[in-house]
Write a protein that holds these residues in place. Sequence first.
Motif, PDB file in Angstrom:
ATOM      1  N   UNK A 161       0.861  -1.179   0.000  1.00 42.06           N
ATOM      2  CA  UNK A 161       0.000   0.000   0.000  1.00 42.06           C
ATOM      3  C   UNK A 161       0.899   1.232   0.000  1.00 42.06           C
ATOM      4  N   UNK A 162       0.738   2.070  -1.022  1.00 41.87           N
ATOM      5  CA  UNK A 162       1.637   3.201  -1.217  1.00 41.87           C
ATOM      6  C   UNK A 162       1.132   4.497  -0.574  1.00 41.87           C
ATOM      7  N   UNK A 163      -0.163   4.583  -0.342  1.00 47.37           N
ATOM      8  CA  UNK A 163      -0.675   5.821   0.232  1.00 47.37           C
ATOM      9  C   UNK A 163      -2.186   5.801   0.308  1.00 47.37           C
ATOM     10  N   UNK A 164      -2.750   7.009   0.418  1.00 46.13           N
ATOM     11  CA  UNK A 164      -4.185   7.163   0.623  1.00 46.13           C
ATOM     12  C   UNK A 164      -4.715   8.242  -0.316  1.00 46.13           C
ATOM     13  N   UNK A 165      -5.885   7.976  -0.878  1.00 47.34           N
ATOM     14  CA  UNK A 165      -6.514   8.947  -1.771  1.00 47.34           C
ATOM     15  C   UNK A 165      -7.949   9.174  -1.297  1.00 47.34           C
ATOM     16  N   UNK A 166      -8.487  10.332  -1.654  1.00 48.40           N
ATOM     17  CA  UNK A 166      -9.854  10.675  -1.259  1.00 48.40           C
ATOM     18  C   UNK A 166     -10.711  10.848  -2.495  1.00 48.40           C
ATOM     19  N   UNK A 167     -11.827  10.142  -2.528  1.00 53.73           N
ATOM     20  CA  UNK A 167     -12.741  10.198  -3.659  1.00 53.73           C
ATOM     21  C   UNK A 167     -14.173  10.327  -3.140  1.00 53.73           C
TER      22      UNK A 167
END
Length: 261
Positions: A161-167
């Motif tokens: 897991x490379x990071x976090x995104x918001x959608x």
Amino acid sequence: TRSTKLSGSWGIFNQTPVLYQLNQNNALKSNHCQHSILSLRQYLKGGLEARVEAYYKRYDRLVMFNNNLNFVNEGYGESRGLELMLKKEQGNLSGWISYALSKSERRRNLQDLAYPFYFDQRHACNVILNYSRKNAGKRWIFPSAYTLDFRYASGTPYTPILGLDTLSGNHILIAGVINSSRNPYFNNLNLKIVWMLYAGRAKQHTFQFYVDVWNVLSVKNLVVRQYIVNKEQETVIVRNNYATGFYPNLGIRIDFNSNKR
């Protein structure tokens, strides 16, 4: 010859799709696999036996679901490896030592290519040694048997897991390349000591008391990896859970009429 044996085998294997897959697509074909195995066995002095075995397995028509969530026969993969073993089955000291070098790739659900399979382990070493004392049971105060069980294996693959995104207000984990990272190696040493006592007129009953110590070296073997989302800071926290370290077990076993003739 009397001391050398060369053997080989080849086979085709099919496995029927499960019912819920056929319900969605009744045109599915069976999963298909070809196995090829070549083995060389050599009998040595002192009751030793050495074996070298190479194998190759090709998987075709594996049932998987694609990007449209339809079950299709588009999965494929292969496994190949080399195994070495030294074994001794007779005498007070018995056991075996093995080493395996392998590689396994598979195209699975929602994947466009074949990636390292979840159970792919490049290196694996096993050692099982058992020493049984002569005339065990006559002097029960001394242990009758010792067993050493050791396993070392390189880590299995996982998708990082490379990071976090918001959608749309939802937090989504950003994954890296499928199974491109490796878990830590697995290292486990167990030791078992057994005391034995015979009872009865004909010594037909057997009483065993044993001490079984797991993970003698208290190695921190990874069990599961958890990803915790911190919504306020919009970060991902990785938490690793490890197996129990040094862990002793005590046990008693009673066999009635086990030595009756």
